[in-house]
Design a protein around this motif. Structure first.
Motif: not given
Ligand code: GS8
Length: 220
Positions: A7-20, A34-36, A42-45, A54-57
Protein backbone atom coordinates in the motif's frame (compact mmCIF):
# COMPACT_ATOMS: atom_id res chain seq x y z
CA UNK A 1 3.85 -18.50 -3.47
CA UNK A 2 2.31 -15.99 -1.08
CA UNK A 3 0.41 -12.92 -2.10
CA UNK A 4 2.15 -9.61 -2.47
CA UNK A 5 0.22 -6.69 -1.04
CA UNK A 6 1.73 -3.22 -0.97
CA UNK A 7 0.00 0.00 0.00
CA UNK A 8 1.39 3.37 -1.04
CA UNK A 9 0.18 6.01 1.38
CA UNK A 10 0.99 8.61 3.97
CA UNK A 11 0.47 8.24 7.70
CA UNK A 12 -2.08 11.03 8.11
CA UNK A 13 -4.07 10.61 4.91
CA UNK A 14 -7.66 9.63 5.66
CA UNK A 15 -7.87 8.09 2.19
CA UNK A 16 -4.95 5.77 2.95
CA UNK A 17 -6.46 4.98 6.37
CA UNK A 18 -9.53 3.56 4.63
CA UNK A 19 -7.40 1.00 2.81
CA UNK A 20 -5.48 0.17 6.01
CA UNK A 21 -8.68 -0.37 8.00
CA UNK A 22 -10.14 -2.60 5.26
CA UNK A 23 -6.95 -4.68 4.97
CA UNK A 24 -6.81 -5.08 8.75
CA UNK A 25 -10.48 -6.02 8.93
CA UNK A 26 -9.72 -8.84 6.48
CA UNK A 27 -6.54 -9.80 8.33
CA UNK A 28 -4.41 -9.25 5.21
CA UNK A 29 -0.67 -8.71 5.75
CA UNK A 30 0.66 -5.84 3.70
CA UNK A 31 3.68 -3.65 3.29
CA UNK A 32 3.00 0.04 3.89
CA UNK A 33 5.22 2.33 1.84
CA UNK A 34 5.22 5.89 3.12
CA UNK A 35 5.20 8.36 0.22
CA UNK A 36 6.70 11.82 0.25
CA UNK A 37 4.09 13.79 -1.68
CA UNK A 38 6.59 16.59 -2.21
CA UNK A 39 8.80 14.14 -4.08
CA UNK A 40 6.63 11.29 -5.35
CA UNK A 41 8.27 7.92 -5.89
CA UNK A 42 8.63 6.49 -9.41
CA UNK A 43 6.43 3.61 -8.18
CA UNK A 44 3.56 6.01 -7.33
CA UNK A 45 3.87 7.84 -10.66
CA UNK A 46 3.94 4.57 -12.52
CA UNK A 47 1.02 2.94 -10.65
CA UNK A 48 -1.26 6.00 -10.56
CA UNK A 49 -0.22 7.93 -13.70
CA UNK A 50 -3.55 9.76 -14.04
CA UNK A 51 -4.12 11.22 -10.57
CA UNK A 52 -0.59 10.71 -9.14
CA UNK A 53 -2.21 10.41 -5.70
CA UNK A 54 -2.06 8.04 -2.79
CA UNK A 55 -3.40 5.60 -1.81
CA UNK A 56 -2.52 2.93 -4.32
CA UNK A 57 -2.94 -0.74 -3.48
CA UNK A 58 -0.61 -2.99 -5.44
CA UNK A 59 -1.83 -6.57 -5.33
CA UNK A 60 0.49 -9.09 -6.94
CA UNK A 61 1.78 -6.27 -9.15
CA UNK A 62 -1.64 -4.94 -10.14
CA UNK A 63 -2.33 -1.36 -8.99
CA UNK A 64 -5.74 -0.28 -7.73
CA UNK A 65 -6.38 3.45 -7.21
CA UNK A 66 -8.98 5.57 -5.39
CA UNK A 67 -9.66 4.75 -1.77
CA UNK A 68 -13.31 3.66 -2.04
CA UNK A 69 -12.55 1.52 -5.09
CA UNK A 70 -9.64 0.00 -3.13
CA UNK A 71 -11.95 -0.82 -0.20
CA UNK A 72 -14.46 -2.51 -2.53
CA UNK A 73 -11.62 -4.43 -4.19
CA UNK A 74 -10.34 -5.64 -0.81
CA UNK A 75 -13.86 -6.68 0.15
CA UNK A 76 -14.24 -8.71 -3.06
CA UNK A 77 -10.80 -10.32 -3.17
CA UNK A 78 -10.65 -11.36 0.50
CA UNK A 79 -14.34 -12.13 0.75
CA UNK A 80 -13.93 -15.28 2.81
CA UNK A 81 -11.74 -13.66 5.43
CA UNK A 82 -14.35 -11.80 7.50
CA UNK A 83 -17.93 -10.55 7.27
CA UNK A 84 -18.39 -8.55 4.05
CA UNK A 85 -18.05 -4.77 4.26
CA UNK A 86 -20.71 -4.25 1.59
CA UNK A 87 -24.10 -5.91 2.09
CA UNK A 88 -25.16 -8.64 -0.36
CA UNK A 89 -28.61 -7.19 -1.02
CA UNK A 90 -28.45 -4.91 -4.14
CA UNK A 91 -30.59 -2.19 -2.60
CA UNK A 92 -28.55 -2.15 0.61
CA UNK A 93 -25.36 -2.04 -1.44
CA UNK A 94 -26.64 0.94 -3.41
CA UNK A 95 -27.54 2.64 -0.14
CA UNK A 96 -24.07 2.04 1.32
CA UNK A 97 -22.42 3.37 -1.86
CA UNK A 98 -24.59 6.48 -1.75
CA UNK A 99 -23.51 7.23 1.83
CA UNK A 100 -19.85 6.54 1.11
CA UNK A 101 -20.17 8.99 -1.79
CA UNK A 102 -21.77 11.51 0.61
CA UNK A 103 -18.70 11.20 2.83
CA UNK A 104 -16.66 12.45 -0.16
CA UNK A 105 -19.04 15.11 -1.38
CA UNK A 106 -20.21 16.49 1.95
CA UNK A 107 -17.88 15.63 4.84
CA UNK A 108 -14.56 15.57 3.01
CA UNK A 109 -15.20 18.79 1.09
CA UNK A 110 -16.38 20.81 4.10
CA UNK A 111 -13.72 19.40 6.47
CA UNK A 112 -11.07 20.64 4.07
CA UNK A 113 -12.50 24.17 4.28
CA UNK A 114 -12.26 24.03 8.10
CA UNK A 115 -8.57 23.13 8.27
CA UNK A 116 -7.44 25.27 5.35
CA UNK A 117 -9.49 28.36 6.35
CA UNK A 118 -7.90 31.57 7.59
CA UNK A 119 -8.03 32.43 11.29
CA UNK A 120 -11.21 34.39 12.03
CA UNK A 121 -12.86 33.31 8.74
CA UNK A 122 -13.65 29.69 9.52
CA UNK A 123 -17.17 30.02 10.95
CA UNK A 124 -19.14 29.41 7.71
CA UNK A 125 -17.00 26.33 6.99
CA UNK A 126 -17.54 25.06 10.55
CA UNK A 127 -21.31 25.46 10.20
CA UNK A 128 -21.32 23.65 6.87
CA UNK A 129 -19.18 20.87 8.33
CA UNK A 130 -21.49 20.44 11.35
CA UNK A 131 -24.59 20.37 9.10
CA UNK A 132 -22.95 17.64 7.05
CA UNK A 133 -21.98 15.62 10.12
CA UNK A 134 -25.59 15.90 11.27
CA UNK A 135 -26.69 14.10 8.10
CA UNK A 136 -24.56 11.18 9.25
CA UNK A 137 -25.74 11.51 12.85
CA UNK A 138 -29.33 11.06 11.61
CA UNK A 139 -28.45 8.26 9.19
CA UNK A 140 -26.74 6.34 12.00
CA UNK A 141 -29.74 6.71 14.32
CA UNK A 142 -29.84 3.94 16.90
CA UNK A 143 -27.61 1.56 14.96
CA UNK A 144 -24.17 0.72 16.37
CA UNK A 145 -22.58 1.05 12.91
CA UNK A 146 -23.64 2.50 9.56
CA UNK A 147 -23.51 -1.09 8.36
CA UNK A 148 -26.12 -2.03 11.01
CA UNK A 149 -24.98 -4.58 13.56
CA UNK A 150 -21.60 -4.95 11.91
CA UNK A 151 -18.90 -2.52 10.83
CA UNK A 152 -19.18 -1.93 7.06
CA UNK A 153 -18.32 0.12 3.98
CA UNK A 154 -19.68 3.48 5.17
CA UNK A 155 -17.95 3.01 8.53
CA UNK A 156 -14.65 2.44 6.73
CA UNK A 157 -15.24 5.51 4.55
CA UNK A 158 -16.00 7.83 7.47
CA UNK A 159 -13.88 6.60 10.38
CA UNK A 160 -10.58 8.26 9.29
CA UNK A 161 -12.20 11.66 9.97
CA UNK A 162 -12.45 10.68 13.63
CA UNK A 163 -8.67 10.98 13.94
CA UNK A 164 -8.91 14.52 12.47
CA UNK A 165 -11.86 15.64 14.67
CA UNK A 166 -9.60 17.19 17.31
CA UNK A 167 -7.75 19.24 14.70
CA UNK A 168 -11.05 20.56 13.27
CA UNK A 169 -12.31 21.33 16.78
CA UNK A 170 -9.22 23.29 17.78
CA UNK A 171 -8.95 25.21 14.50
CA UNK A 172 -12.71 25.82 14.25
CA UNK A 173 -13.24 26.45 17.97
CA UNK A 174 -16.22 24.11 18.38
CA UNK A 175 -17.02 20.75 19.95
CA UNK A 176 -18.41 17.95 17.80
CA UNK A 177 -19.94 16.31 20.88
CA UNK A 178 -22.24 19.30 21.38
CA UNK A 179 -23.72 18.88 17.91
CA UNK A 180 -23.30 15.20 17.11
CA UNK A 181 -23.01 13.11 20.30
CA UNK A 182 -24.22 9.93 18.59
CA UNK A 183 -21.58 10.22 15.90
CA UNK A 184 -18.86 10.78 18.47
CA UNK A 185 -20.01 7.69 20.39
CA UNK A 186 -19.89 5.77 17.09
CA UNK A 187 -16.28 6.90 16.56
CA UNK A 188 -15.31 5.69 20.03
CA UNK A 189 -17.06 2.37 19.36
CA UNK A 190 -15.15 1.93 16.09
CA UNK A 191 -11.87 2.70 17.88
CA UNK A 192 -12.47 -0.35 20.07
CA UNK A 193 -11.94 -2.47 16.98
CA UNK A 194 -8.32 -3.51 16.54
CA UNK A 195 -8.47 -2.95 12.76
CA UNK A 196 -9.39 0.70 13.33
CA UNK A 197 -7.19 1.41 16.37
CA UNK A 198 -4.06 0.18 14.62
CA UNK A 199 -4.78 2.02 11.36
CA UNK A 200 -5.57 5.50 12.69
CA UNK A 201 -2.92 7.89 14.01
CA UNK A 202 -3.09 9.72 17.31
CA UNK A 203 -5.31 12.87 17.02
CA UNK A 204 -2.59 15.04 18.62
CA UNK A 205 -0.13 14.00 15.91
CA UNK A 206 -2.76 14.78 13.27
CA UNK A 207 -3.20 18.27 14.73
CA UNK A 208 0.59 18.88 14.66
CA UNK A 209 0.67 17.62 11.07
CA UNK A 210 -2.18 19.98 10.10
CA UNK A 211 -0.21 22.91 11.55
CA UNK A 212 2.80 21.89 9.45
CA UNK A 213 0.61 21.66 6.33
CA UNK A 214 -0.96 25.07 7.02
CA UNK A 215 2.50 26.59 7.20
CA UNK A 216 3.73 24.74 4.13
CA UNK A 217 0.81 25.92 2.00
CA UNK A 218 0.87 29.44 3.45
CA UNK A 219 -2.63 29.31 5.02
CA UNK A 220 -1.52 31.20 8.14
C1 GS8 B 1 -8.21 11.19 -3.14
C2 GS8 B 1 -6.77 10.86 -2.77
C3 GS8 B 1 -5.98 12.12 -2.37
O1 GS8 B 1 -6.50 13.24 -2.38
C4 GS8 B 1 -9.08 8.83 -3.07
O2 GS8 B 1 -8.16 8.00 -3.00
O3 GS8 B 1 -10.18 8.62 -2.53
N1 GS8 B 1 -10.18 10.55 -4.36
C5 GS8 B 1 -8.88 10.09 -3.91
N2 GS8 B 1 -4.69 11.90 -2.04
C6 GS8 B 1 -3.82 13.00 -1.70
C7 GS8 B 1 -3.26 12.83 -0.30
S1 GS8 B 1 -4.44 12.77 0.95
O4 GS8 B 1 -4.99 14.22 0.97
C8 GS8 B 1 -2.63 13.01 -2.65
O5 GS8 B 1 -2.07 11.99 -2.95
N3 GS8 B 1 -2.25 14.20 -3.09
C9 GS8 B 1 -1.09 14.39 -3.89
C10 GS8 B 1 -1.28 15.45 -4.92
O6 GS8 B 1 -2.41 15.98 -5.06
O7 GS8 B 1 -0.31 15.78 -5.59
Amino acid sequence: MGEQVVLLGTRYSGFAMRARVALSEKGVDYEFKEENLGNKSPLLLQTNPIHKKIPVLIHNGNPVCESLIIVEYIDEVWKDKSPPLLPSDPYQRAHARLWADLVEKKVSASAMKVWTGKEGERQPAVEEFIDNLKLFERELGEKPYFGGESFGFVDVALIPFYSWFEAYEILGNFKIEEHCPTLLAWGKRCMEKESVAKSLPNPKEVYDFVLVLRKRFGFD
